[in-house]
Design an enzyme around this catalytic site. Structure first.
Site, PDB file in Angstrom:
ATOM      1  N   HIS A 143     -35.328 -12.497  58.733  1.00 37.60           N
ATOM      2  CA  HIS A 143     -34.650 -11.603  59.672  1.00 37.60           C
ATOM      3  C   HIS A 143     -34.807 -10.178  59.113  1.00 37.60           C
ATOM      4  O   HIS A 143     -34.842  -9.996  57.903  1.00 37.60           O
ATOM      5  CB  HIS A 143     -33.173 -11.992  59.712  1.00 37.60           C
ATOM      6  CG  HIS A 143     -32.368 -11.288  60.756  1.00 37.60           C
ATOM      7  ND1 HIS A 143     -31.949  -9.983  60.615  1.00 37.60           N
ATOM      8  CD2 HIS A 143     -31.892 -11.717  61.952  1.00 37.60           C
ATOM      9  CE1 HIS A 143     -31.246  -9.645  61.688  1.00 37.60           C
ATOM     10  NE2 HIS A 143     -31.198 -10.668  62.516  1.00 37.60           N
ATOM     11  N   CYS A 187     -35.138 -10.215  65.953  1.00 42.14           N
ATOM     12  CA  CYS A 187     -35.043  -9.387  64.750  1.00 42.14           C
ATOM     13  C   CYS A 187     -35.899  -9.960  63.624  1.00 42.14           C
ATOM     14  O   CYS A 187     -35.515  -9.932  62.452  1.00 42.14           O
ATOM     15  CB  CYS A 187     -33.597  -9.221  64.280  1.00 42.14           C
ATOM     16  SG  CYS A 187     -32.594  -8.299  65.417  1.00 42.14           S
ATOM     17  N   ASP A 202     -29.671 -15.447  52.249  1.00 41.36           N
ATOM     18  CA  ASP A 202     -29.071 -14.985  53.495  1.00 41.36           C
ATOM     19  C   ASP A 202     -28.547 -16.228  54.213  1.00 41.36           C
ATOM     20  O   ASP A 202     -29.317 -17.022  54.740  1.00 41.36           O
ATOM     21  CB  ASP A 202     -30.149 -14.255  54.309  1.00 41.36           C
ATOM     22  CG  ASP A 202     -29.721 -13.970  55.752  1.00 41.36           C
ATOM     23  OD1 ASP A 202     -28.624 -14.407  56.149  1.00 41.36           O
ATOM     24  OD2 ASP A 202     -30.500 -13.326  56.465  1.00 41.36           O
ATOM     25  N   GLN A 234     -27.229 -18.048  58.995  1.00 39.61           N
ATOM     26  CA  GLN A 234     -27.475 -19.166  59.912  1.00 39.61           C
ATOM     27  C   GLN A 234     -27.043 -20.512  59.343  1.00 39.61           C
ATOM     28  O   GLN A 234     -27.301 -21.541  59.963  1.00 39.61           O
ATOM     29  CB  GLN A 234     -28.967 -19.235  60.255  1.00 39.61           C
ATOM     30  CG  GLN A 234     -29.499 -18.015  60.965  1.00 39.61           C
ATOM     31  CD  GLN A 234     -28.876 -17.817  62.337  1.00 39.61           C
ATOM     32  OE1 GLN A 234     -28.407 -18.770  62.950  1.00 39.61           O
ATOM     33  NE2 GLN A 234     -28.844 -16.597  62.798  1.00 39.61           N
ATOM     34  N   LYS A 245     -20.779 -15.429  63.178  1.00 42.61           N
ATOM     35  CA  LYS A 245     -21.662 -16.583  63.437  1.00 42.61           C
ATOM     36  C   LYS A 245     -20.982 -17.873  62.981  1.00 42.61           C
ATOM     37  O   LYS A 245     -21.582 -18.945  62.968  1.00 42.61           O
ATOM     38  CB  LYS A 245     -22.994 -16.408  62.701  1.00 42.61           C
ATOM     39  CG  LYS A 245     -23.852 -15.262  63.252  1.00 42.61           C
ATOM     40  CD  LYS A 245     -25.224 -15.289  62.654  1.00 42.61           C
ATOM     41  CE  LYS A 245     -25.909 -13.944  62.607  1.00 42.61           C
ATOM     42  NZ  LYS A 245     -26.731 -13.628  63.767  1.00 42.61           N
TER      43      LYS A 245
END
Lengths: 151, 409
Positions: B126, B367, B203, B206, B229
């Site tokens: 991303h 993105c 990261d 997700q 999220k």
């Protein structure tokens, strides 16, 4: 359903078989138009003779709205004077962004008025406008490879 | 393949937004990788805090302020347990994943890396886990390199190993790819990076809402995620970092609440984690985050994983049967994210037409422009699922796609 107003037969058919979908080797002006959010990416090539659009072509990829808009624009501005094309551009932008488009504007646009359905889809307005912005950029200067973005 | 447990249909009722109609059709929300909807419990927790308990943290001597502060600090413990951090001091509240990564890019990479040192990221990251590293590398003469992925979207581990050297100082990788859904083998990535002395940032934007995350088991140095999220509010996220790193790193933002004493010429900073939390924090959002984590833990991440794995299997099977549809990203180990393209139909057109049927999917580059370049597509359409989605949502998506294909036939 509004969808039918957006994706009219004319738009779908120009998307499938676009007019003037070619590079002009002898163009006098060109520009690159990009819509980074959705990936519309077109080059426009214009050949100006005297005060007229003698020839025009475009190449690239994008959604049905952006491609059909490019195809129809090239089809209807070919042979027109730069003054008329400037007026058509302003009317086109008006037709896809404003509720009450003037009769004069509708008349100037003729068949190009069919993109007015885009107004109901704010995120798609820039798809329809992209090629006109690229044309604007191409005609604004003699220089080659001018980048333009509708983001 | 087994059909979905009824459970998932029941869970949808907890989400007020999902009870509405869109263009006269029931809303089918399939953009969970962008942001998730909020259960009533989160909305209620924030509303009631505003109504009954609102006062700023770490300042007032009055009772309301004490209560706010106590809750704010207690949530830090809850977050720390949620990802199994060693201590709540390792939990820094930030705006979201993007801020967390920028913080590390500035206060770690910008501060400690020397010209010639290398930062590795995957080529499908991303932008939030790509641009900060690319730019800090530019500013400081560091070397920014991308780890290739194979045709199905899996990290090329052989290439990764060959890129690692004593020059590698930081590896930044998504736990789950937002563009393709690939679950990267992050534990192995960390182990290999550590063998050359490099630190690793994961990261987790997700992942945290979809699988159990244990930062001590992963042994990662930094882990970042966003509240929104994770069924929580916007404007709140978490940076986990190992204590010794947070202690060594200089503050990212300066101002109130992050200081110890301020003189005319010198300032000493608060201990971690407050050192990184300048200004009045988003404490109502922290309350919302807490309610979101409690809600998720009530369902259980194991149950969530099972429901979503089932949704992924059913959706993959049904979508694959559509003529001209190609799924981009078919890694063996995948989260419930399906990126796809249709022959001769641009993703933006797919998105607009599906919206007319009440189906919200994402169309674009997600993105992750380098990922689109890697797979030679300008954009994709993406359906991303949450446990509150149902098999019936998938069926509506499939018939919506058939309508798109028909329109362009």
């Amino acid at each position: 359903m509004n969808l039918k107003r957006l994706y009219q037969e004319t738009i779908l058919s120009h998307n499938k078989s676009p007019k003037n979908f070619r590079v002009l080797d002898d163009c006098t002006h060109e520009a690159h138009g990009k819509n980074p959010l959705c990936g519309d990416d077109f080059f426009v090539y214009v050949k100006v003779e005297g005060n007229k659009i003698a020839d025009i072509g475009f190449q690239g990829q994008g959604c049905a709205i952006s491609k059909a808009s490019a195809s129809l624009m090239t089809h209807y501005i070919k042979g027109k004077s730069l003054d008329v094309v400037e007026k058509m551009k302003n009317c086109f932008i008006e037709s896809i962004t404003q509720e009450d488009c003037s009769d004069e504007c509708k008349e100037t646009l003729g068949p190009l008025f069919l993109f007015e359905g885009v107004r109901d889809y704010p995120v798609r307005v820039k798809c329809a406008a992209l090629i006109w912005r690229a044309l604007e950029s191409a005609l604004s200067t003699e220089s080659i490879n001018k980048e333009v973005s509708t983001e | 393949m087994t059909s979905l447990p009824l459970y998932s249909t029941e869970l949808k009722k907890d989400f007020p937004v999902l009870q509405q109609t869109m263009n006269g059709k029931p809303l089918i929300y399939l953009d969970n990788a962008a942001t998730t909807q909020k259960p009533q419990a989160v909305i209620d927790a924030m509303t009631s805090f505003y109504q009954d308990s609102y006062a700023t943290v770490h300042r007032g001597v009055y009772r309301l302020g004490h209560e706010s502060t106590a809750i704010y600090d207690a949530v830090r413990k809850q977050v720390s347990r949620f990802i199994n951090a060693d201590s709540e001091k390792e939990i820094v509240y930030v705006k979201g994943t993007t801020e967390a990564i920028n913080l590390v890019a500035n206060s770690f990479a910008g501060e400690f890396l020397q010209a010639g040192d290398e930062i590795l990221v995957s080529e499908i990251e991303h932008h939030a886990n790509f641009v900060p590293w690319q730019q800090v590398a530019k500013r400081n003469g560091l070397v920014f390199r991308t780890i290739p992925v194979n045709d199905v979207g899996e990290l090329d581990m052989t290439a990764y190993e060959s890129m690692l050297s004593p020059k590698t100082k930081l590896v930044a990788i998504g736990h789950v790819s937002n563009a393709l859904g690939t679950i990267h083998p992050v534990k192995e990535v960390v182990k290999k990076a550590h063998s050359v002395g490099a630190k690793v940032l994961i990261d987790g934007a997700q992942s945290v809402a979809h699988m159990k995350v244990d930062v001590q088991d992963l042994d990662c140095d930094f882990y970042a995620f966003s509240g929104h999220k994770l069924l929580g509010p916007t404007g709140i996220g978490v940076l986990y970092a190992k204590k010794e790193l947070l202690e060594a790193m200089p503050p990212y933002m300066l101002g109130g609440d992050m200081i110890e004493t301020v003189g005319l010429t010198e300032t000493t900073f608060a201990p971690i984690p407050e050192k990184f939390e300048a200004g009045t924090p988003a404490f109502v959002e922290v309350i919302g985050l807490s309610a979101a984590i409690s809600y998720i833990e009530k369902i259980g991440l194991e149950a969530i994983e099972a429901i979503e794995a089932n949704l992924l299997a059913i959706a993959t099977e049904k979508l694959s049967k559509i003529d001209g549809l190609k799924i981009i990203g078919t890694a063996k180990n995948k989260a419930a994210v399906i990126s796809f393209v249709l022959d001769n139909i641009h993703p933006h057109d797919i998105g607009t037409i599906l919206d007319e049927y009440g189906i919200a999917i994402r169309a674009g580059h997600h993105c992750a422009q380098p990922a689109m370049t890697r797979y030679c597509v300008p954009a994709t359409a993406r359906a991303s699922f949450s446990f509150y989605n149902t098999e019936s949502d998938i069926d509506k998506l499939v018939s919506g796609i058939h309508a798109v294909v028909e329109m362009f036939a």
